[in-house]
Design a protein around this motif. Structure first.
Motif, mmCIF file in Angstrom:
data_model
loop_
_atom_site.group_PDB
_atom_site.id
_atom_site.type_symbol
_atom_site.label_atom_id
_atom_site.label_comp_id
_atom_site.label_asym_id
_atom_site.label_seq_id
_atom_site.Cartn_x
_atom_site.Cartn_y
_atom_site.Cartn_z
ATOM 1 N N GLU A 31 0.856 -1.185 0.000
ATOM 2 C CA GLU A 31 0.000 0.000 0.000
ATOM 3 C C GLU A 31 0.889 1.230 0.000
ATOM 4 O OE1 GLU A 31 -3.206 0.250 -0.225
ATOM 5 O OE2 GLU A 31 -3.860 -1.825 0.062
ATOM 6 N N SER A 32 0.703 2.091 -0.983
ATOM 7 C CA SER A 32 1.526 3.301 -1.060
ATOM 8 C C SER A 32 1.184 4.302 0.031
ATOM 9 C CB SER A 32 1.360 3.965 -2.424
ATOM 10 O OG SER A 32 0.071 4.553 -2.548
ATOM 11 N N ARG A 34 -0.901 6.685 -0.279
ATOM 12 C CA ARG A 34 -1.209 8.002 -0.860
ATOM 13 C C ARG A 34 -2.653 8.402 -0.547
ATOM 14 N NH1 ARG A 34 2.233 10.336 -4.476
ATOM 15 N NH2 ARG A 34 4.030 9.074 -5.088
ATOM 16 N N TYR A 49 0.741 11.815 1.541
ATOM 17 C CA TYR A 49 0.480 10.546 2.211
ATOM 18 C C TYR A 49 -0.479 10.698 3.390
ATOM 19 C CZ TYR A 49 4.488 9.055 -0.543
ATOM 20 O OH TYR A 49 5.342 8.787 -1.589
ATOM 21 N N GLU A 194 9.873 6.697 0.163
ATOM 22 C CA GLU A 194 8.533 6.212 -0.152
ATOM 23 C C GLU A 194 8.320 6.124 -1.672
ATOM 24 O OE1 GLU A 194 6.099 4.874 1.379
ATOM 25 O OE2 GLU A 194 6.404 5.324 3.497
ATOM 26 N N GLU A 198 7.573 2.616 -3.732
ATOM 27 C CA GLU A 198 6.431 2.438 -4.628
ATOM 28 C C GLU A 198 6.904 2.007 -6.020
ATOM 29 O OE1 GLU A 198 2.451 4.952 -6.060
ATOM 30 O OE2 GLU A 198 4.004 5.919 -4.838
ATOM 31 N N ASN A 201 7.976 -1.696 -6.066
ATOM 32 C CA ASN A 201 6.822 -2.585 -6.094
ATOM 33 C C ASN A 201 6.147 -2.579 -7.461
ATOM 34 O OD1 ASN A 201 5.777 -3.907 -3.319
ATOM 35 N ND2 ASN A 201 6.961 -2.061 -2.861
ATOM 36 N N ASN A 202 6.063 -1.418 -8.075
ATOM 37 C CA ASN A 202 5.476 -1.335 -9.411
ATOM 38 C C ASN A 202 6.288 -2.112 -10.442
ATOM 39 O OD1 ASN A 202 3.371 0.257 -8.506
ATOM 40 N ND2 ASN A 202 4.332 2.184 -9.113
ATOM 41 N N ASP A 208 7.171 -4.337 1.629
ATOM 42 C CA ASP A 208 6.421 -3.213 2.183
ATOM 43 C C ASP A 208 7.307 -2.208 2.907
ATOM 44 O OD1 ASP A 208 6.961 -4.543 4.535
ATOM 45 O OD2 ASP A 208 4.907 -5.188 4.874
#
Length: 317
Positions: A31-32, A34, A49, A194, A198, A201-202, A208
């Motif tokens: 979970e970002s 955002r 955030y 952060e 992200e 993960n993308n 995490d």
């Protein structure tokens, strides 16, 4: 070079989450964090955030803007100065204050970490904790100004969220395990970490958080381990990181999927970071990236910092 693996018990405790250092996992989808809106602090720090930490001296004032939001604070004095605009004055005592900004659809919590002023340091110590002395700023760069204050890490504050995927206990100087300890971190470093998390993960690497091998360092500790006097770590503006999820063993994961756990995985992470921070829209994250090989004490890792200008080192063909 052969990597010295950590003792089995320590590794097991880290992976179970019972060792004092925070360790990432893949127990849930990334979970970002955002939010659907952003908060601007003092006209230039934009926070997108749902949770984020800002650093403030006792009694200091700062401005908040968030269009269409309402605001509350559990400590200090919050005054509306216009639609979607407020001025908040920190309380006189160090500690934590929570400021919540809400729209009908979302909320952002700012954890205001109220610092012990640097002026309280006596003979290089803050409440008995060894800090040392800061050098003159490097070539007048304000990124190299000595911190105005330091936040206290203790049993009550260790788990404070600095951002959606990082906690205070990930970043203190490793000169001592005793509490309390004191540290400070730059908000732009947390925003940078952060954004990189992200991006990773993308790109299909599930984690995490990053494992932070080294975050803040006091000048005394930084000198003791032989680092340069202007290391970004002493300003709370650098983190040495790696990804350690599968297997959880205190060594960088096989990110490039070549079947080995080695320097090439740190190179892979470096290239992902350089790709991200070289984009024009991320020009405000100008800073350093460095990649490091394994030693007998640790595996390969990536250095990420906020310094106000571009710097790259350590990458081999």
């Amino acid at each position: 070079m052969k990597i010295r693996r950590p003792k089995l018990l320590r590794t097991l405790l880290v992976c179970l989450g019972t060792f004092p250092a925070f360790h990432p996992s893949t127990a849930a989808a990334f979970e970002s964090g955002r939010a659907s809106f952003s908060v601007t602090v003092n006209g230039d720090l934009v926070i997108p955030y749902r949770v984020f930490a800002v650093y403030v001296l006792p009694g200091e004032r700062f401005r908040l803007t968030a269009a269409g939001a309402t605001a509350t604070a559990n400590r200090g004095s919050l005054t509306a100065t216009g639609p979607g605009e407020w001025q908040w004055t920190a309380p006189a005592d160090p500690g934590v204050a929570e400021l919540v900004l809400e729209t009908p659809d979302d909320r952002i919590q700012l954890n205001a970490l109220i610092l012990h002023p640097a002026g309280q340091i006596a003979n290089g110590r803050l409440n008995g904790y060894s800090i040392g002395s800061y050098p003159a700023p490097l070539r007048g760069n304000p990124f190299y100004n000595a911190p105005d204050g330091f936040f206290e890490l203790n049993e009550d504050t260790a788990d404070i969220a600095l951002s959606p995927n990082f906690r205070l206990a990930q970043f203190p100087s490793k000169q001592s395990m005793d509490l309390p300890r004191y540290l400070v971190l730059r908000e732009d470093l947390l925003l940078k970490l952060e954004l990189l998390l992200e991006h990773v993960n993308n790109r299909g690497i599930a984690t995490d958080s990053f494992t932070v091998m080294s975050g803040y360092r006091t000048p005394n500790y930084n000198r003791a381990i032989g680092n340069g006097q202007h290391s970004r770590h002493i300003y709370g503006g650098a983190a040495d990181i790696y990804i350690d999820v599968s297997p959880c063993d205190d060594i960088m994961d096989d990110l490039n999927r070549d079947g080995a756990f080695d320097y090439r995985d740190a190179q892979f992470l470096y290239r992902l970071a350089d790709e991200l921070f070289s984009r024009p829209e991320n020009a405000h994250f100008r800073g350093g990236l460095g990649v490091y090989r394994s030693t007998s004490a640790h595996g390969p890792f990536l250095h990420v910092d906020a310094r106000g200008f571009r710097a790259r080192w350590g990458l081999l063909p």
